[in-house]
Every structure is written in C-alpha cells, then in structure tokens.
Design a protein around this motif. Structure first.
Motif, PDB file in Angstrom:
ATOM      1  N   TYR A   1     -11.417   8.433  -1.709  1.00 26.39           N
ATOM      2  CA  TYR A   1     -11.875   7.637  -2.855  1.00 26.39           C
ATOM      3  C   TYR A   1     -13.170   6.896  -2.519  1.00 26.39           C
ATOM      4  O   TYR A   1     -14.036   6.722  -3.359  1.00 26.39           O
ATOM      5  N   HIS A   2     -13.299   6.480  -1.254  1.00 29.57           N
ATOM      6  CA  HIS A   2     -14.421   5.634  -0.847  1.00 29.57           C
ATOM      7  C   HIS A   2     -15.553   6.379  -0.150  1.00 29.57           C
ATOM      8  O   HIS A   2     -16.667   5.848  -0.075  1.00 29.57           O
ATOM      9  N   ASP A   3     -15.314   7.545   0.370  1.00 32.58           N
ATOM     10  CA  ASP A   3     -16.303   8.209   1.220  1.00 32.58           C
ATOM     11  C   ASP A   3     -17.545   8.591   0.413  1.00 32.58           C
ATOM     12  O   ASP A   3     -17.448   9.224  -0.636  1.00 32.58           O
ATOM     13  N   ALA A   4     -18.715   8.236   0.928  1.00 33.53           N
ATOM     14  CA  ALA A   4     -19.973   8.544   0.242  1.00 33.53           C
ATOM     15  C   ALA A   4     -20.525   9.914   0.614  1.00 33.53           C
ATOM     16  O   ALA A   4     -21.535  10.343   0.054  1.00 33.53           O
TER      17      ALA A   4
ATOM     18  N   HIS B   1       0.822  -1.217   0.000  1.00 35.64           N
ATOM     19  CA  HIS B   1       0.000   0.000   0.000  1.00 35.64           C
ATOM     20  C   HIS B   1       0.853   1.264   0.000  1.00 35.64           C
ATOM     21  O   HIS B   1       1.905   1.328   0.626  1.00 35.64           O
ATOM     22  N   ALA B   2       0.382   2.293  -0.738  1.00 33.88           N
ATOM     23  CA  ALA B   2       1.053   3.600  -0.776  1.00 33.88           C
ATOM     24  C   ALA B   2       0.030   4.708  -0.585  1.00 33.88           C
ATOM     25  O   ALA B   2      -1.183   4.506  -0.772  1.00 33.88           O
ATOM     26  N   ILE B   3       0.517   5.875  -0.202  1.00 28.44           N
ATOM     27  CA  ILE B   3      -0.323   7.078  -0.147  1.00 28.44           C
ATOM     28  C   ILE B   3       0.231   8.095  -1.146  1.00 28.44           C
ATOM     29  O   ILE B   3       1.310   7.903  -1.722  1.00 28.44           O
ATOM     30  N   ILE B   4      -0.523   9.170  -1.357  1.00 26.51           N
ATOM     31  CA  ILE B   4      -0.151  10.201  -2.328  1.00 26.51           C
ATOM     32  C   ILE B   4      -0.135  11.547  -1.615  1.00 26.51           C
ATOM     33  O   ILE B   4      -1.071  11.875  -0.869  1.00 26.51           O
ATOM     34  N   ILE B   5       0.905  12.317  -1.847  1.00 28.91           N
ATOM     35  CA  ILE B   5       1.070  13.617  -1.187  1.00 28.91           C
ATOM     36  C   ILE B   5       1.424  14.666  -2.223  1.00 28.91           C
ATOM     37  O   ILE B   5       2.294  14.443  -3.074  1.00 28.91           O
ATOM     38  N   PHE B   6       0.753  15.802  -2.146  1.00 32.37           N
ATOM     39  CA  PHE B   6       1.103  16.946  -2.987  1.00 32.37           C
ATOM     40  C   PHE B   6       1.364  18.142  -2.076  1.00 32.37           C
ATOM     41  O   PHE B   6       0.555  18.461  -1.200  1.00 32.37           O
TER      42      PHE B   6
ATOM     43  N   ALA C   1      -5.729   6.937   0.985  1.00 25.87           N
ATOM     44  CA  ALA C   1      -6.268   5.710   0.415  1.00 25.87           C
ATOM     45  C   ALA C   1      -6.937   4.888   1.518  1.00 25.87           C
ATOM     46  O   ALA C   1      -7.705   5.426   2.308  1.00 25.87           O
ATOM     47  N   ASP C   2      -6.629   3.597   1.620  1.00 30.78           N
ATOM     48  CA  ASP C   2      -7.378   2.771   2.553  1.00 30.78           C
ATOM     49  C   ASP C   2      -6.789   2.714   3.956  1.00 30.78           C
ATOM     50  O   ASP C   2      -7.228   1.937   4.800  1.00 30.78           O
ATOM     51  N   LEU C   3      -5.796   3.566   4.243  1.00 28.34           N
ATOM     52  CA  LEU C   3      -5.425   3.803   5.642  1.00 28.34           C
ATOM     53  C   LEU C   3      -6.501   4.638   6.321  1.00 28.34           C
ATOM     54  O   LEU C   3      -6.719   4.530   7.535  1.00 28.34           O
ATOM     55  N   MET C   4      -7.180   5.503   5.549  1.00 29.59           N
ATOM     56  CA  MET C   4      -8.308   6.286   6.044  1.00 29.59           C
ATOM     57  C   MET C   4      -9.334   6.386   4.919  1.00 29.59           C
ATOM     58  O   MET C   4      -9.461   7.406   4.262  1.00 29.59           O
TER      59      MET C   4
END
Length: 285
Positions: free
Chosen positions: A257-260, A196-201, A212-215
């Motif tokens: 990505y997942h939050d409704a 698993h990876a995360i993305i940072i800008f 991502a799926d850490l939160m």
C-alpha cells in the motif's frame, strides 16, 4: 494503473495520495547506513510513501484494501508535519475502470491510522463529514475499532473522530480472523497497532499476502526491521517472521500500500525475489 492476477482475484492499484515521512522513523533502530541502501531518501532523510488502495475484484465483488489518504482532511500544519504532497484521486481512478464509490461492496481495513482511514469519509461542511462508500461493509478487528474510538495518549493523533463517526453503522469487526469470500481472509496480528491485521488470499498454488504496515515497503523485508511507529515492535517482528516464512514456502506475492517503487513482489522459499510488479510513475513526479 497496475494490475496483478492471482488465481481468480484481480488486483488493481488506485491513486490514493502520497506523503513523505522521516526515514529513521520508518526504519526504527536500523541505521541509515543500512536502510539508505534499500530505499531512496531526499536531502531531509524523508522517504516517499504512497497511500494507494488496492481494488480487489473476486467472485463478482468489488473490495478495497485500505481507503487512501482522502481529500481536504488536513490542516496546513498537518500537511507540513505529515509530509502530504498529494491527496487522493480514488474516485477519478475508479472512474477509469467504469466504477464509482457506490460500486464498492466492502473495505478491508488492516488498521485505522489516518493514512489508511482518511479516505473513508469526506467533508461536506465545516466539521461535518459523511461516508464515501455508502454501500460498503467496513471490516476491521474489534481491538482496532475500540482503539479508534478510544485512543490513548500515544495514538490520539492518528485515530481521528472524523474518520470513524460517520461510518460506525457500516463497521463489522472480528476477533482472530474472518473469511470475506472463499480463500480470502483477514487475520489479526497486532504489532504496528494493537488491532493490526493482514490479508491473505489462497487458491490452489496461488497466494498473495498483504502485510500492511508489518512490511510497508519492499525495504522492510528483513524480519527484524520494525517501525518506530509500531506500538508493539516485538510483536511485529514475531508476526512478520511467521508470515514471511509462510509466504516464502507458498511462493506468495506480497502486496504493498505504501511502497513508492513496487506494487508487489514474489519471493521463493529462500526469500529471494523471483518476480515483481513495479509502480508506474507519472510524468509529473
């Protein structure tokens, strides 16, 4: 479609599908009496989870964070078991922005579970698949790419051959981190999956972090709330603690990505919400 401007980066949420999963699985050992106050559930204790890719436009590049749930990739049994209620409308939402899948330069894949990676390929005949994004480089960690192709007894049901074989020539892997454009990085964390990876800008005072799926949802802000789906939950907890502390100090946006219910939330250094971007719900929902 919701948009968020962070420095010179523009984020637009596309329509990539929705499924409903067991709330207990999504919140692990956390009692329903606690998680039920944070995130709505239905009579079956299932929670709504989007699978909506984020179009990230920066420095003249069209990048996608994740690929959506795809179309025509599920059996009737999988639709039932995974609670799939809606498949992807990614091409249609790109068209609203005068773009096609051929305009996508790269995909930033935090991991390759089916609900993130099924949009990478499409069925053209029985058991025959081809890439959706034929001009794109697909970035993921080397660990994740290896497990995708060699799943273990636990992960075999989420890493699908149809999602990786057609695109293997497009994949570029990295070990610890990679800079995609100036200020935009993918960083290996492990936890939810081994790769698993995360993305940072980051640009001056502006910052967003895609955990991502850490939160996966806003309700997972608590550093100790890990998913039952996590392969390495203790790693998830430690990585989330580190990156939440970092983002709080930066007053970063956290994107989902997942939050409704929320597309992004900004917290202050005390972890208190100071800004938000809500998801616009369609009339038929």
């Amino acid at each position: 479609m919701e948009k968020l401007q962070v420095g010179r980066a523009t984020l637009t949420w596309l329509k990539g599908g929705v499924n409903f999963l067991d709330g207990g699985a999504m919140f692990g050992v956390v009692p329903k009496a606690l998680w039920g106050k944070k995130y709505p559930h239905n009579e079956k204790n299932q929670i709504e989870l989007r699978t909506d890719p984020i179009l990230l436009q920066v420095d003249g590049k069209n990048l996608l964070i994740e690929s959506g749930i795809g179309k025509d990739k599920f059996t009737d049994k999988q639709i039932r078991n995974f609670g799939v209620r809606e498949e992807s409308f990614l091409e249609e939402t790109l068209a609203e922005l005068d773009l096609t899948v051929d305009d996508i330069d790269a995909l930033l894949m935090t991991h390759l579970h089916f609900d993130h990676a099924s949009g990478l390929t499409k069925k053209i005949a029985e058991e025959v698949y081809e890439p959706v994004f034929k001009n794109a480089t697909i970035y993921t960690t080397a660990i994740e790419w290896n497990e995708m192709r060699n799943p273990n007894i636990r992960s075999v049901n989420t890493y699908w051959e149809s999602n990786w074989q057609p695109v293997e020539e497009q994949v570029e892997t990295f070990a610890e981190e990679i800079e995609i454009v100036k200020g935009l990085k993918m960083v290996y964390t492990g936890g939810h999956s081994d790769g698993h990876a995360i993305i940072i800008f980051e640009e001056a005072d502006d910052c967003f972090i895609h955990m991502a799926d850490l939160m996966p949802t806003h309700a997972h802000q608590n550093k100790l709330w890990a998913l039952a789906y996590d392969d390495y939950p203790v790693t998830s907890v430690h990585e989330k603690e580190s990156w939440m502390d970092y983002g709080y100090k930066r007053r970063a946006w956290y994107t989902f990505y997942h939050d409704a219910y929320y597309r992004a939330i900004k917290f202050n250094q005390n972890g208190e919400k100071v800004d938000e971007l809500e998801r616009v719900r369609y009339e038929y929902e």
